[in-house]
Scaffold this motif. Sequence first.
Motif: not given
Length: 200
Positions: A86-99, A101-111, A167-170
Motif C-alpha cells: 500500500y502507498r499513499t498518494v503523497e508517497y506515490q507523488q514522491e516516487l513519480y517525481d524522483a523517476d 528527475a532520474e530519466t529526464g522525461g516529462s512522463t514516466s512509463d514505469s511509475v 494496453i496498460t501503458g506500463i
Amino acid sequence: TPVTWTTVEMTEADEREGSLILVNAAHEYTSEPQGMTIMYGNKSSSYGLSLAEMYMKDEALTAMNSMMDAFQEASGISNTLVTSTYRTVEYQQELYDADIAETGGSTSDSVQQPGHSEHHTGYAADLMYSGTSGWTYLDGTGQYAWFNENCYRYGYIVRYTAEKQAITGIISEPWHLRYVGPVHAEAITKGGYCPEEYIA
C-alpha cells in the motif's frame, strides 16, 4: 458438477470497490482502502519485508502468505522480499517525481501518476530476491518463474507484461503482482488477458 450463474445488478459505485477494481492512467483511485492489515506480525515466515510498516488488504495478505509458503516449499527459497504494498498518494507523488528527475522525461512509463497506482488499493505487491549482486526485482525467470506459473492459484496475477504494454501503458514488471481473487486470476491468466481487457 453443474455450474450455476446468478445475475447481480451493479451500480457505478460498485465498480469502484472490491479486488477487481481497475486502476490505471485512465481510472483514478479516489477512496481510501478499508480492511487493511499491517503485515509485520501477520505474515508467514517464508518471506521478508523491506519495511516494518507495510499494509495490505486482509484477503490479499492471507493469499500472499499462502503463496509464499507454497513457493518456499516448492523451491526451498525463503529470501523473497515484499518491497512495496500500500502507498499513499503523497508517497506515490514522491516516487513519480524522483523517476521524472532520474530519466529526464516529462512522463514516466514505469511509475504511475499519483492517484493512478494500484498500490493505493492495498491489493498490489512488488517482490524482490537476494541475488549475487544484492537485492533484485523478480524477473520471472529461473526458480522465480514459479510465480508467473502459479500465482493465479492464490488470486494473484502478473499485472504488467511486455505483451500488454500497449494496453496498460506500463513496461514489463514481472515483480508487480496484483490480487484479484482466485476465480478472476485464473480466468485472466489462462485467457491471456490484462485486467483492462478482462473487465471490458
